[in-house]
Design an enzyme around this catalytic site. Structure first.
Site, PDB file in Angstrom:
ATOM      1  N   GLU A  47      24.228  46.402  43.483  1.00 52.31           N
ATOM      2  CA  GLU A  47      24.840  45.513  44.582  1.00 52.31           C
ATOM      3  C   GLU A  47      26.283  46.478  45.040  1.00 52.31           C
ATOM      4  OE1 GLU A  47      23.166  41.302  44.487  1.00 52.31           O
ATOM      5  OE2 GLU A  47      24.771  41.865  42.906  1.00 52.31           O
ATOM      6  N   ASP A  72      61.811  34.828  50.250  1.00 52.35           N
ATOM      7  CA  ASP A  72      63.140  35.146  50.479  1.00 52.35           C
ATOM      8  C   ASP A  72      63.100  36.606  50.464  1.00 52.35           C
ATOM      9  OD1 ASP A  72      65.469  35.516  51.577  1.00 52.35           O
ATOM     10  OD2 ASP A  72      66.607  34.660  49.713  1.00 52.35           O
ATOM     11  N   GLU A  84      41.946  42.121  60.723  1.00 49.08           N
ATOM     12  CA  GLU A  84      42.341  40.925  61.095  1.00 49.08           C
ATOM     13  C   GLU A  84      43.070  40.928  62.692  1.00 49.08           C
ATOM     14  OE1 GLU A  84      45.563  37.757  59.414  1.00 49.08           O
ATOM     15  OE2 GLU A  84      44.942  39.415  58.148  1.00 49.08           O
ATOM     16  N   ASP A 111      56.419  54.934  54.080  1.00 48.54           N
ATOM     17  CA  ASP A 111      54.985  54.317  53.310  1.00 48.54           C
ATOM     18  C   ASP A 111      54.248  55.576  53.014  1.00 48.54           C
ATOM     19  OD1 ASP A 111      53.233  52.502  52.394  1.00 48.54           O
ATOM     20  OD2 ASP A 111      52.437  52.343  54.301  1.00 48.54           O
ATOM     21  N   GLY A 130      42.749  43.588  65.001  1.00 49.29           N
ATOM     22  CA  GLY A 130      42.190  44.613  66.111  1.00 49.29           C
ATOM     23  C   GLY A 130      40.774  45.433  65.414  1.00 49.29           C
ATOM     24  N   ASP A 177      34.311  39.223  30.378  1.00 50.31           N
ATOM     25  CA  ASP A 177      33.395  38.707  29.533  1.00 50.31           C
ATOM     26  C   ASP A 177      32.506  39.618  28.843  1.00 50.31           C
ATOM     27  OD1 ASP A 177      31.658  38.780  31.323  1.00 50.31           O
ATOM     28  OD2 ASP A 177      31.286  36.564  31.613  1.00 50.31           O
ATOM     29  N   ASP A 193      67.960  23.017  63.712  1.00 48.68           N
ATOM     30  CA  ASP A 193      69.387  23.654  64.375  1.00 48.68           C
ATOM     31  C   ASP A 193      68.999  24.870  65.027  1.00 48.68           C
ATOM     32  OD1 ASP A 193      68.836  25.456  62.318  1.00 48.68           O
ATOM     33  OD2 ASP A 193      70.988  25.018  61.487  1.00 48.68           O
ATOM     34  N   ASP A 203      35.237  43.215  34.485  1.00 50.13           N
ATOM     35  CA  ASP A 203      34.361  42.169  33.601  1.00 50.13           C
ATOM     36  C   ASP A 203      35.062  41.945  32.423  1.00 50.13           C
ATOM     37  OD1 ASP A 203      32.034  41.054  32.433  1.00 50.13           O
ATOM     38  OD2 ASP A 203      31.216  42.897  31.959  1.00 50.13           O
ATOM     39  N   ASP A 221      21.917  39.142  46.472  1.00 42.55           N
ATOM     40  CA  ASP A 221      20.851  38.340  46.057  1.00 42.55           C
ATOM     41  C   ASP A 221      21.276  36.874  45.779  1.00 42.55           C
ATOM     42  OD1 ASP A 221      22.256  38.395  43.515  1.00 42.55           O
ATOM     43  OD2 ASP A 221      20.533  39.422  42.346  1.00 42.55           O
TER      44      ASP A 221
END
EC number: 2.7.11.1
Length: 577
Positions: free
Chosen positions: A507, A460, A115, A234, A117, A533, A426, A531, A498
């Site tokens: 795919e 917040d 997004e 992190d 660079g 279903d 303000d 998946d 497809d």
């Protein structure tokens, strides 16, 4: 693979575009919401717990995606043109002109794009040394002072560690920080050996001894950081790469975008990082460097069994599990793991930071001190298969989020910033409940107070009852990205080659093959987890559900109807366009 490991794989958050923040709505209410200073003594930064931006540039390696820059306080430098008065690095830049950069380095093939660079292979013009260049494009930097401060901090931290020479071989080296009219270019050591988990399951035989050696390197990075007044904040497996493809390649830490300088006794309140790896005190908004040891302990737990110690199918459940505590050493393969290893995991995951081992004490623990003598018996195929699916699912989401990122125009970000300033009558830098109500009423779009309160609760971060520019824009961007019918369908079509309306096994294998080379069974496991279903393929609805589950701001709406939350977002956008 089912149960815990399946939920873990499906719900692992991809936070490249919302840099490691947990929605305030799912955090415990505390009285410790006043910001703490995490300034660097060198640059006298008064940024109140200032990490949380930086550039990820795809961690300058193939297949990674750029994380989204966080908003900070608005109305200052960081954007603009290429003049020196608009400089991002200023005097901290090694090279200050495009001509100077072109003379020193030769840019090559693209390694990753996101997004904000692009990351390219590059080479030293004089020596031919292969390097990586992360470019943070100036036009993508938002008009908030914190963006530039975050870049400078990351550069300063990397420089401090790189200056240690051979003592910092486990951290990627920053070669140059350059700036020109296009943006900031960070020239860094190139790591091409792949991710931590990829190397593990590629070897075929994974033992406790191998886990001990990896853990020793990871904790060594923590100790190195803490000795030099840096808290990483992190730590997670994705932030470690092998330098090259050789069997004895060193493992290196590669991302310091959330790192901050700290002083002994200093406490921090900003909730950042990746949920699975957050210490309880981070979630309670009062923490110090001990939190890094907890994160390293979570990584060690995963290295030994393939799943995290605390998990849930969304952030709220994961946070609850972390705060409740309790480590499960009963499930496979823990019965075959040595007592020394389990003892160390328990002491690193001590919920009390005052009694938790320090990084130095972890390195002195018998299991790590004698890592070369740890049991060399295989931990079993179940651990490798869990790690393999975790890595594959991550890459699937990263690819999809990369497509979303490419389709988010700069103008949309600017629009939200302008919207904030219009509503901040303000000029306090914060929007109250009344500000939000009045802003919508003036524009002819009154919204029920309950919906306004919903937005405040979801956005917040610091729990002060208002939204600053960062919080306001972040929540709106995420709502729009994940609910706007323009973005996710494009990501879905990237995989549905497809055009039949389903992502099928072939795919998905083709899409992930360049980065992972996944086996047919791994792809089957991914599809099975998504998946719902059970028709053996992924529909758009199932794809959308996967992308929404366990993701930062998208889960902020979990207590409310998605329709209401999206409706509020549309009213805000329309009322201030």
């Amino acid at each position: 693979m089912g149960g815990c490991s399946s939920a873990f794989a499906v719900s692992t958050r991809m936070i490249r575009f919302s840099r490691g923040r947990v929605p305030a709505a799912i955090l415990p209410v505390t009285s410790n919401d006043e910001p703490c200073c995490s300034c660097s003594p060198e640059n006298n930064n008064k940024n109140n717990d200032g990490g949380g931006g930086g550039c990820d540039g795809g961690e300058h390696q193939k297949g990674k995606s750029w994380r989204r820059w966080q908003y900070r306080r608005c109305g200052g430098g960081g954007g603009g043109g290429g003049g020196r008065k608009n400089a991002i690095l200023g005097d901290a830049a090694d090279v200050k002109t495009a001509a100077g950069f072109a003379e020193r380095y030769r840019l090559g093939a693209e390694l990753g794009r996101g997004e904000f660079g692009v990351t390219r292979r590059c080479s030293d013009a004089a020596t031919g040394e292969a390097l990586a260049c992360k470019t943070i494009r100036r036009k993508r930097l938002r008009r908030c002072r914190g963006d530039a401060e975050d870049v400078r901090r990351e550069v300063e931290i990397l420089r401090r560690i790189s200056a240690l020479g051979a003592g910092a071989d486990s951290v990627v080296r920053l070669r140059d920080a350059c700036e020109d009219s296009d943006g900031v270019h960070l020239v860094m050591e190139l790591c091409e050996g792949g991710e931590l988990f990829d190397r593990i399951f590629a070897r075929g035989h994974y033992t406790e001894r191998a886990a001990a050696k990896l853990a020793r390197t990871i904790v060594g990075v923590v100790q190195l950081c803490h000795e030099n007044g840096v808290m990483h904040r992190d730590l997670k497996p994705e932030n470690f790469l092998f330098a090259n493809k050789s069997e004895d390649s060193p493992l290196k830490a590669i991302d310091f975008g959330l790192s901050v300088f700290f002083k002994p006794g200093e406490r921090f309140t900003q909730v950042v990082g990746s949920t699975y790896y957050m210490a309880p005190e981070v979630l309670n908004r009062s923490y110090g460097p001990e939190a890094d040891v907890w994160s390293a302990g979570v990584i060690l737990y995963i290295l030994l069994c393939g799943v995290p110690p605390f998990w849930g199918d969304n952030d709220e459940k994961t946070v609850t599990a972390i705060l409740q505590g309790g480590i499960n050493f009963q499930r496979e393969p823990w019965p075959k793991v040595s007592p020394h290893a389990k003892d160390l995991v328990s002491k690193m995951l001590d919920p009390d930071p005052s009694t938790r081992l320090t990084a130095k004490e972890v390195l002195e623990h018998p299991w790590l001190k004698n890592a070369d003598r740890a049991p060399n018996v295989s931990l079993g195929e179940i651990v490798r298969s869990r790690l393999m699916q975790f890595s594959a699912m991550n890459k699937f989401k990263k690819k999809a989020l990369g497509v979303v990122a490419k389709n988010l125009p700069v103008e949309e970000m600017d629009k939200y910033t302008q919207m904030f300033h219009k509503m901040d009558k303000d000029n306090s830098g914060n929007l109250t409940l009344e500000d939000l109500k009045l802003g919508l009423q003036i524009n002819g779009h009154p919204v029920p107070e309950t919906e306004i309160e919903m937005l405040l609760e979801a956005g917040d971060i610091d729990g002060n009852g208002t939204l600053d520019c960062e919080e306001f824009v972040t929540v709106l961007l995420h709502i729009k990205k994940m609910s706007n019918e323009e973005y996710l369908p494009k990501a879905f079509k990237f995989f549905d080659k497809d055009g039949n309306g389903f992502i099928e096994m072939e795919e998905l294998m083709d899409a992930l093959g360049d980065e992972l080379g996944p086996t047919e069974q791994v792809v089957k496991d991914i599809i099975r987890d998504i998946d719902t279903d059970k028709d053996g393929r992924i529909s758009y609805q199932e794809f959308e559900s996967m992308m929404i589950s366990g993701s930062d701001w998208r889960n902020a709406s979990r207590r409310y109807s998605k329709a209401n939350f999206s409706s509020l977002s549309r009213k805000l956008c329309k009322g201030n366009s």
